[in-house]
Design a protein around this motif. Structure first.
Motif, PDB file in Angstrom:
ATOM      1  N   ILE A   1       0.861  -1.180   0.000  1.00 21.03           N
ATOM      2  CA  ILE A   1       0.000   0.000   0.000  1.00 21.03           C
ATOM      3  C   ILE A   1       0.901   1.235   0.000  1.00 21.03           C
ATOM      4  CG2 ILE A   1      -1.746   1.292   1.269  1.00 21.03           C
ATOM      5  CD1 ILE A   1      -2.451  -1.477   2.608  1.00 21.03           C
ATOM      6  N   VAL A   2       0.858   1.996  -1.091  1.00 21.49           N
ATOM      7  CA  VAL A   2       1.678   3.197  -1.212  1.00 21.49           C
ATOM      8  C   VAL A   2       0.748   4.405  -1.302  1.00 21.49           C
ATOM      9  CG1 VAL A   2       3.413   4.396  -2.599  1.00 21.49           C
ATOM     10  CG2 VAL A   2       3.519   1.908  -2.351  1.00 21.49           C
ATOM     11  N   LEU A   3       1.049   5.422  -0.492  1.00 21.23           N
ATOM     12  CA  LEU A   3       0.235   6.629  -0.413  1.00 21.23           C
ATOM     13  C   LEU A   3       1.122   7.861  -0.562  1.00 21.23           C
ATOM     14  CD1 LEU A   3      -1.517   5.603   2.911  1.00 21.23           C
ATOM     15  CD2 LEU A   3      -2.583   5.496   0.654  1.00 21.23           C
ATOM     16  N   GLN A   4       0.630   8.869  -1.254  1.00 23.42           N
ATOM     17  CA  GLN A   4       1.304  10.168  -1.272  1.00 23.42           C
ATOM     18  C   GLN A   4       0.544  11.049  -0.299  1.00 23.42           C
ATOM     19  OE1 GLN A   4       2.820  11.690  -4.992  1.00 23.42           O
ATOM     20  NE2 GLN A   4       2.090  13.748  -4.478  1.00 23.42           N
ATOM     21  N   LEU A   5       1.230  11.540   0.733  1.00 24.89           N
ATOM     22  CA  LEU A   5       0.561  12.208   1.841  1.00 24.89           C
ATOM     23  C   LEU A   5       0.075  13.617   1.534  1.00 24.89           C
ATOM     24  CD1 LEU A   5       2.612  11.057   4.958  1.00 24.89           C
ATOM     25  CD2 LEU A   5       0.619   9.994   3.874  1.00 24.89           C
ATOM     26  N   THR A   6       0.531  14.206   0.440  1.00 26.36           N
ATOM     27  CA  THR A   6       0.093  15.553   0.086  1.00 26.36           C
ATOM     28  C   THR A   6       0.357  15.790  -1.394  1.00 26.36           C
ATOM     29  OG1 THR A   6       0.230  17.891   0.742  1.00 26.36           O
ATOM     30  CG2 THR A   6       2.303  16.694   0.616  1.00 26.36           C
TER      31      THR A   6
ATOM     32  N   ARG B   1      14.511   7.394  -1.081  1.00 22.64           N
ATOM     33  CA  ARG B   1      15.088   8.142  -2.203  1.00 22.64           C
ATOM     34  C   ARG B   1      14.606   9.582  -2.087  1.00 22.64           C
ATOM     35  NH1 ARG B   1      13.121   4.334  -6.977  1.00 22.64           N
ATOM     36  NH2 ARG B   1      11.206   4.848  -5.889  1.00 22.64           N
ATOM     37  N   PHE B   2      15.507  10.519  -2.312  1.00 20.70           N
ATOM     38  CA  PHE B   2      15.208  11.939  -2.213  1.00 20.70           C
ATOM     39  C   PHE B   2      15.213  12.547  -3.612  1.00 20.70           C
ATOM     40  CE2 PHE B   2      16.798  10.603   1.836  1.00 20.70           C
ATOM     41  CZ  PHE B   2      15.983  11.269   2.741  1.00 20.70           C
ATOM     42  N   TRP B   3      14.237  13.441  -3.863  1.00 19.73           N
ATOM     43  CA  TRP B   3      14.043  14.013  -5.194  1.00 19.73           C
ATOM     44  C   TRP B   3      13.917  15.524  -5.112  1.00 19.73           C
ATOM     45  CZ3 TRP B   3      14.547  10.303  -8.801  1.00 19.73           C
ATOM     46  CH2 TRP B   3      14.304   8.978  -8.398  1.00 19.73           C
ATOM     47  N   SER B   4      14.388  16.194  -6.175  1.00 17.37           N
ATOM     48  CA  SER B   4      14.241  17.648  -6.269  1.00 17.37           C
ATOM     49  C   SER B   4      12.891  17.969  -6.907  1.00 17.37           C
ATOM     50  CB  SER B   4      15.368  18.244  -7.119  1.00 17.37           C
ATOM     51  OG  SER B   4      15.142  17.948  -8.491  1.00 17.37           O
ATOM     52  N   GLU B   5      12.556  19.250  -6.953  1.00 22.68           N
ATOM     53  CA  GLU B   5      11.321  19.684  -7.617  1.00 22.68           C
ATOM     54  C   GLU B   5      11.354  19.385  -9.112  1.00 22.68           C
ATOM     55  OE1 GLU B   5       9.472  23.551  -6.031  1.00 22.68           O
ATOM     56  OE2 GLU B   5      11.637  23.723  -5.638  1.00 22.68           O
ATOM     57  N   ARG B   6      12.547  19.211  -9.658  1.00 28.84           N
ATOM     58  CA  ARG B   6      12.695  18.884 -11.084  1.00 28.84           C
ATOM     59  C   ARG B   6      12.719  17.372 -11.307  1.00 28.84           C
ATOM     60  NH1 ARG B   6      17.291  23.037 -11.186  1.00 28.84           N
ATOM     61  NH2 ARG B   6      16.156  24.971 -11.491  1.00 28.84           N
TER      62      ARG B   6
ATOM     63  N   LEU C   1       8.103  19.340   1.968  1.00 32.78           N
ATOM     64  CA  LEU C   1       8.267  17.899   1.791  1.00 32.78           C
ATOM     65  C   LEU C   1       7.002  17.255   1.236  1.00 32.78           C
ATOM     66  CD1 LEU C   1       9.963  17.380   5.247  1.00 32.78           C
ATOM     67  CD2 LEU C   1      11.131  17.462   3.039  1.00 32.78           C
ATOM     68  N   VAL C   2       7.185  16.441   0.196  1.00 33.52           N
ATOM     69  CA  VAL C   2       6.081  15.680  -0.391  1.00 33.52           C
ATOM     70  C   VAL C   2       6.443  14.200  -0.233  1.00 33.52           C
ATOM     71  CG1 VAL C   2       4.684  15.252  -2.439  1.00 33.52           C
ATOM     72  CG2 VAL C   2       5.627  17.552  -2.026  1.00 33.52           C
ATOM     73  N   PRO C   3       5.953  13.549   0.829  1.00 32.83           N
ATOM     74  CA  PRO C   3       6.324  12.162   1.083  1.00 32.83           C
ATOM     75  C   PRO C   3       5.409  11.144   0.396  1.00 32.83           C
ATOM     76  CG  PRO C   3       5.242  13.093   3.010  1.00 32.83           C
ATOM     77  CD  PRO C   3       5.251  14.157   1.952  1.00 32.83           C
ATOM     78  N   ARG C   4       6.041  10.101  -0.088  1.00 28.17           N
ATOM     79  CA  ARG C   4       5.319   8.886  -0.474  1.00 28.17           C
ATOM     80  C   ARG C   4       5.683   7.855   0.579  1.00 28.17           C
ATOM     81  NH1 ARG C   4       4.708   7.795  -6.864  1.00 28.17           N
ATOM     82  NH2 ARG C   4       3.376   9.591  -7.203  1.00 28.17           N
TER      83      ARG C   4
ATOM     84  N   VAL D   1       8.526   6.056   4.880  1.00 32.86           N
ATOM     85  CA  VAL D   1       8.774   6.945   3.745  1.00 32.86           C
ATOM     86  C   VAL D   1       9.700   6.223   2.755  1.00 32.86           C
ATOM     87  CG1 VAL D   1       9.591   9.207   3.001  1.00 32.86           C
ATOM     88  CG2 VAL D   1       8.545   8.952   5.257  1.00 32.86           C
ATOM     89  N   THR D   2       9.206   6.045   1.529  1.00 30.83           N
ATOM     90  CA  THR D   2      10.022   5.396   0.493  1.00 30.83           C
ATOM     91  C   THR D   2      10.652   6.420  -0.444  1.00 30.83           C
ATOM     92  OG1 THR D   2       8.092   5.130  -0.937  1.00 30.83           O
ATOM     93  CG2 THR D   2       8.642   3.285   0.532  1.00 30.83           C
ATOM     94  N   ASP D   3       9.941   7.538  -0.667  1.00 31.55           N
ATOM     95  CA  ASP D   3      10.415   8.612  -1.537  1.00 31.55           C
ATOM     96  C   ASP D   3      10.010   9.941  -0.931  1.00 31.55           C
ATOM     97  OD1 ASP D   3      11.371   7.425  -4.342  1.00 31.55           O
ATOM     98  OD2 ASP D   3       9.705   6.203  -3.596  1.00 31.55           O
TER      99      ASP D   3
END
Length: 193
Positions: A36-41, A131-136, A151-154, A173-175
């Motif tokens: 079960i993967v969710l994006q919190l925002t 894994r950490f990601w930029s806005e790009r 922060l936009v967590p998955r 948090v996976t991403d």
């Protein structure tokens, strides 16, 4: 990935409580046997963290705790998730806990007049490192201080932990998409006049 407001728990189920080689008791959480993967925002509404990534007694460990301040939509979702968990545990107490219903620790944490938070787990190293990601959408190193970022967590709703008489859901948090703070140079050509 559905919006949190559209997420239902009809297919969510807990496996049997297992004890790891380290003595940790947990039950896996899946939806029709899948993670079960969710994006919190949404990306347009990044969350913030009051404390950053930390560990108990600032112990050196690859597994950290990360609390996020909740938006109203996230609060509503977590309220529904906590209600589902309480009912599921009561309905399945015989199978999971031999009839004894333990105390459920809610995902939605409320303390005084502070903005409610949700506590997640974060691996900073190893095979299951976040894994950490930029806005790009470029992969980046973990920022030095997550308190300075949007922060936009998955997360993966991974399991139910069992600790003594207390149980709760593990959100890992996976991403993490990080909106890094922007800095402006204080020097301008005019400042040299």
């Amino acid at each position: 990935m559905p919006k949190l407001s559209e997420t239902t728990f009809d297919a969510w189920q807990l496996g049997e409580v297992q004890t790891s080689s380290k003595g940790v008791r947990s039950a896996s959480l899946t939806a029709d046997g899948r993670p079960i993967v969710l994006q919190l925002t949404p990306q347009a509404e990044p969350l913030t963290t009051p404390f950053g990534a930390s560990s108990f007694n600032n112990e050196e460990t690859n597994r950290k705790t990360l609390d996020f301040r909740c938006t109203p939509e996230l609060q509503e979702f977590l309220g529904r998730l906590d209600e589902w968990a309480r009912l599921y545990l009561a309905d399945n107490s015989e199978r999971l806990f031999k009839g004894k219903v333990p105390e459920y620790r809610p995902c939605l944490q409320k303390k005084g007049d502070y903005t409610p938070t949700v506590r997640c787990k974060l691996n900073v190293a190893g095979q299951k490192a976040c894994r950490f990601w930029s806005e790009r959408y470029e992969k980046i190193e973990m920022p030095g201080d997550l308190r300075e970022c949007g922060l936009v967590p998955r997360v993966q709703a991974k399991s139910l932990y069992v600790m003594g008489r207390e149980v709760g859901l593990v959100l890992e948090v996976t991403d993490l998409l990080c909106v890094l703070p922007t800095e402006t140079c204080p020097f301008t050509e005019a400042s040299f006049d």
